[in-house]
Design a protein around this motif. Structure first.
Motif, PDB file in Angstrom:
ATOM      1  N   PRO A   1       0.900  -1.421  -0.035  1.00 41.04           N
ATOM      2  CA  PRO A   1      -0.033   0.266   0.106  1.00 41.04           C
ATOM      3  C   PRO A   1       0.751   1.173  -0.009  1.00 41.04           C
ATOM      4  CG  PRO A   1      -0.972  -1.528   1.532  1.00 41.04           C
ATOM      5  CD  PRO A   1       0.263  -2.108   1.236  1.00 41.04           C
ATOM      6  N   TYR A   2       2.006   1.491   0.911  1.00 44.08           N
ATOM      7  CA  TYR A   2       2.708   2.683   0.768  1.00 44.08           C
ATOM      8  C   TYR A   2       4.370   2.089   0.764  1.00 44.08           C
ATOM      9  CZ  TYR A   2      -1.643   4.793   1.902  1.00 44.08           C
ATOM     10  OH  TYR A   2      -2.891   5.332   2.304  1.00 44.08           O
ATOM     11  N   PRO A   3       4.988   2.874   0.576  1.00 42.11           N
ATOM     12  CA  PRO A   3       6.644   2.546   0.611  1.00 42.11           C
ATOM     13  C   PRO A   3       7.160   2.033   2.024  1.00 42.11           C
ATOM     14  CG  PRO A   3       6.491   4.371  -0.756  1.00 42.11           C
ATOM     15  CD  PRO A   3       4.896   4.166  -0.021  1.00 42.11           C
ATOM     16  N   ASP A   4       6.556   2.673   3.222  1.00 44.58           N
ATOM     17  CA  ASP A   4       6.966   2.657   4.390  1.00 44.58           C
ATOM     18  C   ASP A   4       6.231   1.686   5.234  1.00 44.58           C
ATOM     19  OD1 ASP A   4       5.035   4.496   4.510  1.00 44.58           O
ATOM     20  OD2 ASP A   4       5.722   5.767   6.007  1.00 44.58           O
ATOM     21  N   VAL A   5       5.268   0.938   4.785  1.00 43.43           N
ATOM     22  CA  VAL A   5       4.577  -0.078   5.487  1.00 43.43           C
ATOM     23  C   VAL A   5       4.715  -1.505   4.878  1.00 43.43           C
ATOM     24  CG1 VAL A   5       2.886   1.777   6.170  1.00 43.43           C
ATOM     25  CG2 VAL A   5       2.458   0.131   4.080  1.00 43.43           C
ATOM     26  N   PRO A   6       4.623  -2.452   5.907  1.00 40.81           N
ATOM     27  CA  PRO A   6       4.752  -3.929   5.434  1.00 40.81           C
ATOM     28  C   PRO A   6       4.033  -4.147   4.002  1.00 40.81           C
ATOM     29  CG  PRO A   6       4.532  -3.896   7.683  1.00 40.81           C
ATOM     30  CD  PRO A   6       4.218  -2.429   7.410  1.00 40.81           C
ATOM     31  N   THR A   7       4.427  -5.256   3.187  1.00 35.75           N
ATOM     32  CA  THR A   7       3.705  -5.910   2.244  1.00 35.75           C
ATOM     33  C   THR A   7       2.445  -6.624   2.916  1.00 35.75           C
ATOM     34  OG1 THR A   7       5.566  -5.733   0.433  1.00 35.75           O
ATOM     35  CG2 THR A   7       3.801  -7.232   0.077  1.00 35.75           C
ATOM     36  N   VAL A   8       1.396  -6.691   2.459  1.00 38.00           N
ATOM     37  CA  VAL A   8       0.376  -7.433   2.478  1.00 38.00           C
ATOM     38  C   VAL A   8       0.162  -8.584   1.463  1.00 38.00           C
ATOM     39  CG1 VAL A   8      -2.119  -7.381   3.338  1.00 38.00           C
ATOM     40  CG2 VAL A   8      -0.674  -5.522   3.779  1.00 38.00           C
ATOM     41  N   SER A   9       0.102  -9.672   2.071  1.00 40.68           N
ATOM     42  CA  SER A   9      -0.315 -10.924   1.028  1.00 40.68           C
ATOM     43  C   SER A   9      -1.513 -11.579   1.297  1.00 40.68           C
ATOM     44  CB  SER A   9       0.869 -11.763   1.030  1.00 40.68           C
ATOM     45  OG  SER A   9       2.165 -10.985   0.540  1.00 40.68           O
ATOM     46  N   ALA A  10      -2.206 -12.311   0.325  1.00 34.86           N
ATOM     47  CA  ALA A  10      -3.474 -13.113   0.759  1.00 34.86           C
ATOM     48  C   ALA A  10      -3.286 -14.154   0.056  1.00 34.86           C
ATOM     49  CB  ALA A  10      -4.649 -12.298   0.490  1.00 34.86           C
ATOM     50  N   ILE A  11      -3.557 -15.358   0.454  1.00 35.66           N
ATOM     51  CA  ILE A  11      -3.566 -16.704  -0.149  1.00 35.66           C
ATOM     52  C   ILE A  11      -5.142 -17.144   0.067  1.00 35.66           C
ATOM     53  CG2 ILE A  11      -2.798 -18.111   1.799  1.00 35.66           C
ATOM     54  CD1 ILE A  11      -1.449 -20.040  -0.412  1.00 35.66           C
ATOM     55  N   SER A  12      -5.797 -17.642  -1.180  1.00 36.47           N
ATOM     56  CA  SER A  12      -6.964 -17.840  -1.047  1.00 36.47           C
ATOM     57  C   SER A  12      -7.293 -19.181  -1.997  1.00 36.47           C
ATOM     58  CB  SER A  12      -7.998 -16.939  -1.520  1.00 36.47           C
ATOM     59  OG  SER A  12      -8.098 -16.782  -2.792  1.00 36.47           O
ATOM     60  N   ASN A  13      -8.421 -19.855  -1.668  1.00 32.33           N
ATOM     61  CA  ASN A  13      -8.538 -20.915  -2.945  1.00 32.33           C
ATOM     62  C   ASN A  13      -9.919 -20.440  -3.824  1.00 32.33           C
ATOM     63  OD1 ASN A  13     -10.666 -20.712  -1.012  1.00 32.33           O
ATOM     64  ND2 ASN A  13     -10.968 -22.941  -0.714  1.00 32.33           N
ATOM     65  N   GLY A  14      -9.949 -19.075  -3.917  1.00 36.28           N
ATOM     66  CA  GLY A  14     -10.611 -18.280  -4.801  1.00 36.28           C
ATOM     67  C   GLY A  14     -10.217 -17.692  -5.981  1.00 36.28           C
ATOM     68  N   GLU A  15     -10.920 -17.017  -6.716  1.00 33.63           N
ATOM     69  CA  GLU A  15     -10.383 -16.076  -7.651  1.00 33.63           C
ATOM     70  C   GLU A  15     -10.399 -14.638  -7.280  1.00 33.63           C
ATOM     71  OE1 GLU A  15      -9.092 -17.176 -10.519  1.00 33.63           O
ATOM     72  OE2 GLU A  15      -9.687 -19.409  -9.918  1.00 33.63           O
ATOM     73  N   TYR A  16      -9.410 -13.992  -7.655  1.00 36.41           N
ATOM     74  CA  TYR A  16      -9.188 -12.537  -7.392  1.00 36.41           C
ATOM     75  C   TYR A  16      -9.203 -11.729  -8.684  1.00 36.41           C
ATOM     76  CZ  TYR A  16      -7.165  -8.281  -5.675  1.00 36.41           C
ATOM     77  OH  TYR A  16      -7.143  -6.560  -5.680  1.00 36.41           O
ATOM     78  N   ALA A  17     -10.189 -10.491  -8.483  1.00 35.24           N
ATOM     79  CA  ALA A  17     -10.276  -9.777  -9.604  1.00 35.24           C
ATOM     80  C   ALA A  17     -10.042  -8.251  -8.885  1.00 35.24           C
ATOM     81  CB  ALA A  17     -11.607  -9.744 -10.234  1.00 35.24           C
ATOM     82  N   PRO A  18      -9.168  -7.485  -9.662  1.00 36.62           N
ATOM     83  CA  PRO A  18      -9.076  -6.033  -9.630  1.00 36.62           C
ATOM     84  C   PRO A  18     -10.215  -5.363  -9.438  1.00 36.62           C
ATOM     85  CG  PRO A  18      -7.166  -6.876 -10.770  1.00 36.62           C
ATOM     86  CD  PRO A  18      -8.291  -8.160 -10.883  1.00 36.62           C
ATOM     87  N   ASP A  19     -10.512  -4.568  -8.397  1.00 32.98           N
ATOM     88  CA  ASP A  19     -11.654  -3.497  -8.704  1.00 32.98           C
ATOM     89  C   ASP A  19     -11.324  -2.475  -7.686  1.00 32.98           C
ATOM     90  OD1 ASP A  19     -14.006  -2.517  -9.061  1.00 32.98           O
ATOM     91  OD2 ASP A  19     -15.009  -3.694  -7.820  1.00 32.98           O
TER      92      ASP A  19
END
Length: 614
Positions: free
Chosen positions: A137-155
């Motif tokens: 989200p921002y340069p100075d915060v940790p990266t956020v990752s998500a693992i799922s058994n679904g399908e992801y669509a950008p919105d």
């Protein structure tokens, strides 16, 4: 705060299973005061972790569970269909229906003392591969990752105007905007919806694992871990013991405290010593042993770039008590006692504290000629009654506060066992304590003598601090007759089923409800507000003045501990809150998960109120 929450819903359309409607499971609260509609919550449980069952208008039922695996920077979520009261393993095998299910995560990337607002710097872009979706989200915060058994669509879209009702009621910034970068999709008729958020993908999923397998493994391990605790309260205690670098420490409370010296040493006695977690106690005490500066321990560790805060006269003295009780527990544990090198380091820290205080240190802390400890300067809050609003110290207590003397005398007696030179100051201070603090007119102990360093004056305010002279410390400093009178007056005026009031209701400064903005709340913080942690020393004193018999312990367990444990079903579920209203019915207030409140409840249960038939 990285992932603030989610929207979860079942899509409508022509699907017979869901009645053609879009049905939200989640509810959101938007400004100015709009709560979105959600499915009926049919049931809720929080053991061993939160689990909701939702019922849609169509009759479809969905169970949602959420847990945080211990030692893994992750939160795990699952939604599944429920049939006949149980999760349905193969709903598609009995029906041709589909149940299209969607989850939209809300992201921020903010300090837990702040709120998030729409801005052009937020990065919505995601990297997707192998079931993983990653945002930065921002340069100075940790990266956020998500693992799922679904399908992801950008919105990518901003959701504006989330209303934080608790912050609003507390007079704080209370309207927040959250970034919603995309949507996860499943068909619940064919599979459970599994979603795990983390800052460390390697800690969550093994190289050959998909989301469902990782979830199942973490779920099984976490269920087994939680089942090993004898009581839910003991399991709650585990949440406060955390790593700090290579060492260990105690978080004072969730969601807004860090590790604080005073809280750590009070809480450690219950969280670690009472439960037999001596290795963690050792690590914590050794971590702090190297922090002594002119007799003082910081009231909190410094964050990177910040100077440590030495603004507590009692934190160092609580450390001496915690070391003493740790060494005693290690000696009788049946295992290997504390090593010689550990004893030397811990005792040296305690000696440095006593010597630093006696010689004089910050904030006019010094050993006075009467053997008592004087402390305090205008504008500084040094005792546990430490509320301050701007330049206003609500309860300054400059001079010789009663609980500080009880702690000081205990520290002198403890250290005199290692260095006899401190025996005479202890005996002198002990004699003076009885002469200076007992108030024969009122039949209780003065709260402060020599207030504002004015010799011979005293403040006779009826407060709970005096209970530490009768119980809660290794060595009571009151004779039995006076201790009984103190216990009785405290029980009559200050005791409530969830803790002790910080000021008697008859006092004109008494405030019965902890409400309003920052100034109003901090102004009432120690002017009547109930503190559950004080039940520990109070109940210990109550039992002591009744001969410390098995009968007295059983009576105290029923009268005092039972009502406190019923509070576990309120506020921070399974935990004990920081404070409560002074006025009945004493609803919980402040931090909903408080380490020293939990620690003292455990110490009562396992140590103070233990009987021979336990």
């Amino acid at each position: 705060v990285l992932v603030d929450g989610v929207d979860a819903w079942v899509e409508g359309g022509e699907q017979p299973a869901v009645g053609g409607e879009r049905a939200y499971l989640t509810r959101q609260h938007y400004a100015p005061d709009l709560v979105t509609e959600g499915a009926e919550i049919e049931s809720f449980e929080y053991n061993p972790w939160p689990r909701w069952t939702y019922r849609l208008r169509s009759g479809v039922r969905i169970e949602h569970e959420l847990f945080v695996p211990r030692g893994v920077p992750a939160v795990a979520l699952r939604w599944q269909l429920v049939t006949d009261g149980r999760p349905d393993p193969r709903p598609a095998g009995r029906s041709g229906n589909t149940v299209p299910f969607r989850v939209r995560p809300f992201l921020s990337g903010r300090d837990f003392h702040a709120l998030h607002h729409e801005n052009s710097a937020f990065r919505f872009a995601a990297a997707a591969a192998g079931g993983w979706v990653t945002w930065h989200p921002y340069p100075d915060v940790p990266t956020v990752s998500a693992i799922s058994n679904g399908e992801y669509a950008p919105d990518p879209v901003w959701y504006r105007g989330f209303l934080c009702a608790e912050e609003r009621d507390r007079g704080l910034d209370h309207v927040e905007d959250l970034a919603a970068p995309g949507v996860f999709a499943w068909d619940l008729a064919r599979q459970d919806a599994v979603l795990l958020f983390t800052t460390d993908p390697v800690a969550v999923a093994r190289p050959d694992e998909d989301a469902s397998a990782a979830f199942a493994r973490l779920r099984s391990a976490e269920r087994q871990r939680r089942a090993r605790f004898a009581m839910p309260l003991h399991r709650a205690a585990d949440a406060y013991l955390v790593r700090r670098g290579e060492g260990r420490t105690i978080i004072a409370g969730y969601p807004w405290f860090g590790d604080w010296g005073r809280d750590t040493f009070i809480a450690l006695r219950g969280l670690c010593l009472a439960t037999g977690r001596l290795a963690e106690a050792r690590d914590i005490l050794l971590e702090w042993a190297g922090q002594v500066s002119a007799g003082m321990l910081p009231n909190r560790f410094a964050d990177a770039g910040d100077a440590p805060e030495f603004n507590a006269v009692d934190a160092s003295l609580w450390y001496v008590v915690a070391v003493h009780e740790y060494l005693q527990a290690a000696g009788r544990s049946g295992g290997r006692p504390a090593s010689r090198s550990d004893c030397i380091r811990l005792q040296a820290a305690c000696k440095a504290i006593v010597a630093g205080y006696a010689n004089g240190t910050r904030y006019r802390i010094h050993l006075d000629g009467d053997g008592l400890l004087a402390a305090g300067e205008p504008g500084v809050q040094l005792t546990w009654m430490d509320a301050k609003v701007g330049d206003w110290v609500v309860t300054p207590r400059v001079g010789k506060p009663v609980e500080v003397q009880a702690l000081w005398l205990n520290a002198l007696r403890i250290v005199s066992a290692w260095d006899p030179a401190w025996r005479e100051p202890y005996e002198r201070g002990h004699r003076t304590f009885g002469e200076r603090f007992w108030n024969p007119e009122w039949g209780w102990l003065n709260d402060v003598v020599d207030p504002d360093h004015q010799p011979g004056a005293f403040d006779a305010t009826l407060r709970p601090n005096q209970i530490l002279a009768a119980g809660g410390l290794p060595y009571p400093v009151l004779d039995l007759e006076r201790a009984r009178r103190v216990v009785d007056v405290v029980e009559t005026n200050l005791w409530t089923p969830v803790g002790l009031r910080s000021l008697a209701p008859a006092d004109p400064r008494y405030v019965g409800r902890y409400l309003g903005g920052v100034r109003q709340r901090d102004g009432s913080y120690h002017q009547g507000t109930v503190w559950p942690w004080l039940l520990g020393p109070f109940v210990e004193a109550w039992v002591r003045v009744r001969g410390d018999t098995a009968g007295a312990r059983r009576a105290a367990r029923e009268r005092f501990l039972g009502p406190l444990l019923r509070h576990l079903d309120e506020a921070g579920l399974g935990h004990v809150s920081e404070i409560a209203n002074a006025a009945p019915p004493h609803p919980p207030r402040g931090c909903p998960f408080q380490a020293w409140s939990v620690g003292e409840a455990i110490r009562l249960d396992l140590v103070v109120l233990r009987t021979g038939d336990d």
